[in-house]
Structure formats: structure tokens, C-alpha cells
Scaffold this motif. Structure first.
Motif, PDB file in Angstrom:
ATOM      1  N   ARG A 175       0.818  -1.218   0.000  1.00  0.00           N
ATOM      2  CA  ARG A 175       0.000   0.000   0.000  1.00  0.00           C
ATOM      3  C   ARG A 175       0.852   1.269   0.000  1.00  0.00           C
ATOM      4  N   ASP A 179      -4.156   3.847  -0.893  1.00  0.00           N
ATOM      5  CA  ASP A 179      -5.262   2.950  -1.218  1.00  0.00           C
ATOM      6  C   ASP A 179      -5.893   3.256  -2.577  1.00  0.00           C
ATOM      7  N   ARG A 183      -5.948   0.592  -5.609  1.00  0.00           N
ATOM      8  CA  ARG A 183      -7.226   0.106  -6.137  1.00  0.00           C
ATOM      9  C   ARG A 183      -7.284   0.305  -7.655  1.00  0.00           C
ATOM     10  N   LEU A 186      -5.066  -2.299  -9.382  1.00  0.00           N
ATOM     11  CA  LEU A 186      -5.663  -3.634  -9.471  1.00  0.00           C
ATOM     12  C   LEU A 186      -6.709  -3.690 -10.587  1.00  0.00           C
ATOM     13  N   ILE A 187      -7.504  -2.646 -10.710  1.00  0.00           N
ATOM     14  CA  ILE A 187      -8.488  -2.582 -11.788  1.00  0.00           C
ATOM     15  C   ILE A 187      -7.781  -2.569 -13.142  1.00  0.00           C
ATOM     16  N   HIS A 284     -10.117  -9.542  -7.266  1.00  0.00           N
ATOM     17  CA  HIS A 284     -11.360  -8.918  -6.831  1.00  0.00           C
ATOM     18  C   HIS A 284     -11.493  -8.937  -5.308  1.00  0.00           C
ATOM     19  N   LEU A 287      -9.470  -6.081  -4.133  1.00  0.00           N
ATOM     20  CA  LEU A 287     -10.193  -4.840  -4.407  1.00  0.00           C
ATOM     21  C   LEU A 287     -11.241  -4.570  -3.331  1.00  0.00           C
ATOM     22  N   TYR A 288     -11.914  -5.628  -2.925  1.00  0.00           N
ATOM     23  CA  TYR A 288     -12.958  -5.504  -1.888  1.00  0.00           C
ATOM     24  C   TYR A 288     -12.353  -5.025  -0.566  1.00  0.00           C
ATOM     25  N   ILE A 290      -9.891  -2.962  -0.145  1.00  0.00           N
ATOM     26  CA  ILE A 290      -9.434  -1.575  -0.178  1.00  0.00           C
ATOM     27  C   ILE A 290     -10.643  -0.652  -0.194  1.00  0.00           C
ATOM     28  N   GLN A 291     -10.843   0.069   0.861  1.00  0.00           N
ATOM     29  CA  GLN A 291     -11.948   1.003   0.982  1.00  0.00           C
ATOM     30  C   GLN A 291     -11.449   2.424   0.726  1.00  0.00           C
ATOM     31  N   VAL A 292     -11.974   3.069  -0.289  1.00  0.00           N
ATOM     32  CA  VAL A 292     -11.572   4.444  -0.608  1.00  0.00           C
ATOM     33  C   VAL A 292     -12.807   5.336  -0.723  1.00  0.00           C
TER      34      VAL A 292
END
Length: 292
Positions: A175, A179, A183, A186-187, A284, A287-288, A290-292
């Protein structure tokens, strides 16, 4: 004719291959030189990558050395006649010679295999991710050039060549870039995995065996396996290997890593079961988290 300026990795490799073929044929430098009207010292300079060799002399030598592999001969000839110029030329004196060698090696490749342990592979990085890697370095202008150079390397991600990446889960959980950047990164990996020439696998922490290599490495094949180049990350530099033993060893390592890793990202496959059953699922899942 002698080369001007530093000898590139391509020039060194061309010379090493000539020497390897000559020694295997049991000829001395003087004997090889006599075949093409060169003295022994000139042959040695050619094999050290210091002077060029025209196509006619190359053909005479390869015939005399008993080299009949057409793919090898064609690829070696291309290596020898290359001027070493490309998009990377504008970065001379802006990035390191090792970086220029990397770009030229990638450009000559038709297949690239890459194992990364702590970072997203360079050619898959977003600008913001790359900037986070270089932000602690000294010299603002140099940083800008380094970032631009790495992003320019991504032009090789076209469908005329194949890419296979095995990325350790550790790299996906880092990280340091923040974040939001991670994120987005990753996308970006999921988007790139939709391309037909790009395969992405994740090596999870739960892999049944330890990875066969303690270092990240890049395996570049230029259309002839015997002329492949292995680039291994080392502290402060990158090591280039082109000897037959290293080519076989690292090709086997990548096959082992591929087998240890989760199945490749396949965006066309219906999603069923747990989130960690394949590389698509673990990306995925992360991704879940990581809260932004």
C-alpha cells in the motif's frame, strides 16, 4: 568498424554467441579470422562486442561452425545488423545504460515472461503507481525522466508479442502508493488481462511450495529460444544472462512458478465458488479489501 560509445548488452551478447559457436566448433580465433580475412585480435574484438561484423562474414563463420539452425541464424543476423536505435534513444544520458539495454531487449522480443515479487511489473504500472516508486529518489528531473521512460516501455504491449506475468500476492497487497492508487492499479491489471496476448497469474501466500527463485526476473525470447535473455533483479543493478544453462534453468523456473500460481485471469469465464479460487478471484478479493 568499431562501435562508438558504450557497448550495449545486445552487442556484448552478439559477440558472446560468436565466441560460443567458434569454441564449440574447435577453432581458434586465428583460424576463424583466416576464413574471412581477419587477424586473431580483430576476431577477439568482434567477440567482445567492440567492432561490427558484416552479414557476409557472419554467414561464412556460421557455416564453418556447423550452425544449421535457421531461426538462430536469422535472429543472430538481425542482432548483429541492428543499429540499436529506437524510441529509447531519446533517453540516452537521461536514464541508466541498464535501462536502455532493458528497453532494447524487450523491443526485440516476441515473448516476455515476468515474475515479480514486491512490485507490479513495470510495463503494467499506472503513472501514479510508478511515481510512488520513484518519489523518494533524489533529483526531480531524473525522476520525471525515469517515470516517463517506464511508461514509454508500455508501448510493447501490443498483440504482435505474447506476455505472461506471475505476480506474487505480496506485490498486490503493498500500500505504499496509497489505497486509491492501489485500487486503480488492481483494476488496471484486470483490464489488461482482457487482452488476448496478456496472461496474468497470482502466486498466493498459500502456494503449496516455496517459489523456485528468490528474485524477480524477466525472460525475453526474440524468436529463437537459444538467443533468449534473462534479466534478474539484483541490489543496485540488473544481471543479464544468455548462456545456455541459465536459459534452461530460468525457463524451468518460470514453468514451475506458472504451475504454483493460481489459474490465470479469465474475464470470459463465469465466476463461481470462492473469491480465491483463481487469479481473477483474488484480485477482486483484494479490491474488496481496499476502501476508498
Amino acid at each position: 568498424m568499431g562501435y562508438k560509445g558504450p557497448i550495449s548488452q545486445r552487442q556484448r551478447r552478439f559477440g558472446e554467441e560468436l565466441q560460443r559457436q567458434r569454441v564449440a566448433a574447435g577453432l581458434s580465433a586465428a583460424e576463424a579470422g583466416a576464413l574471412v580475412g581477419m587477424g586473431g585480435p580483430a576476431v577477439s574484438h568482434t567477440e567482445a562486442g567492440r567492432i561490427t561484423l558484416n552479414a557476409e562474414r557472419l554467414e561464412i563463420w556460421l557455416d564453418a561452425y556447423g550452425c544449421t539452425d535457421s531461426a538462430y541464424r536469422a535472429t543472430l543476423a538481425e542482432m548483429g545488423r541492428s543499429a540499436g536505435k529506437g524510441w529509447w534513444s531519446e533517453y540516452e544520458n537521461k536514464v541508466s545504460p541498464l535501462a536502455l539495454d532493458l528497453a532494447e531487449t524487450e523491443d526485440r522480443s516476441v515473448r516476455v515472461e515476468n515474475y515479480e515479487m514486491l512490485y507490479i511489473p513495470g510495463v503494467l504500472q499506472l503513472r501514479s503507481y510508478t511515481e510512488a516508486i520513484f518519489e523518494d529518489a533524489d533529483g526531480g528531473t531524473d525522476i520525471a525522466d525515469a517515470v516517463r521512460f517506464r511508461l514509454d516501455r508500455q508501448r510493447i504491449l501490443d498483440e504482435s508479442r505474447d506476455f505472461h506475468f506471475v505476480i506474487h500476492e505480496a506485490a498486490l497487497r503493498m500500500r505504499f502508493a496509497g489505497d486509491a492508487v492501489m485500487r486503480a492499479q488492481l483494476i488496471h491489471l484486470l483490464d489488461l488481462a482482457e487482452r488476448p496476448n496478456i496472461t496474468i497469474q497470482v502466486l498466493p501466500f498459500t502456494a503449496a511450495k516455496k517459489p523456485p527463485s528468490p528474485n524477480s526476473f524477466l525472460f525475453c525470447e526474440p524468436g529463437c529460444l537459444d538467443l533468449s535473455t534473462v534479466i534478474v533483479d539484483a541490489p543496485g543493478r540488473a544481471e543479464h544472462y544468455g548462456d545456455p544453462e541459465s536459459i534452461v534453468a530460468y525457463r524451468q523456473m518460470f514453468e514451475q512458478l506458472r504451475d504454483l500460481a493460481l489459474p490465470a485471469v479469465d474475464t470470459a469465464e463465469p465466476r463461481r465458488g470462492t473469491a480465491s479460487r483463481d487469479s481473477w478471484g483474488i484480485l477482486h478479493h483484494l479490491l474488496y479489501l481496499i476502501q476508498v
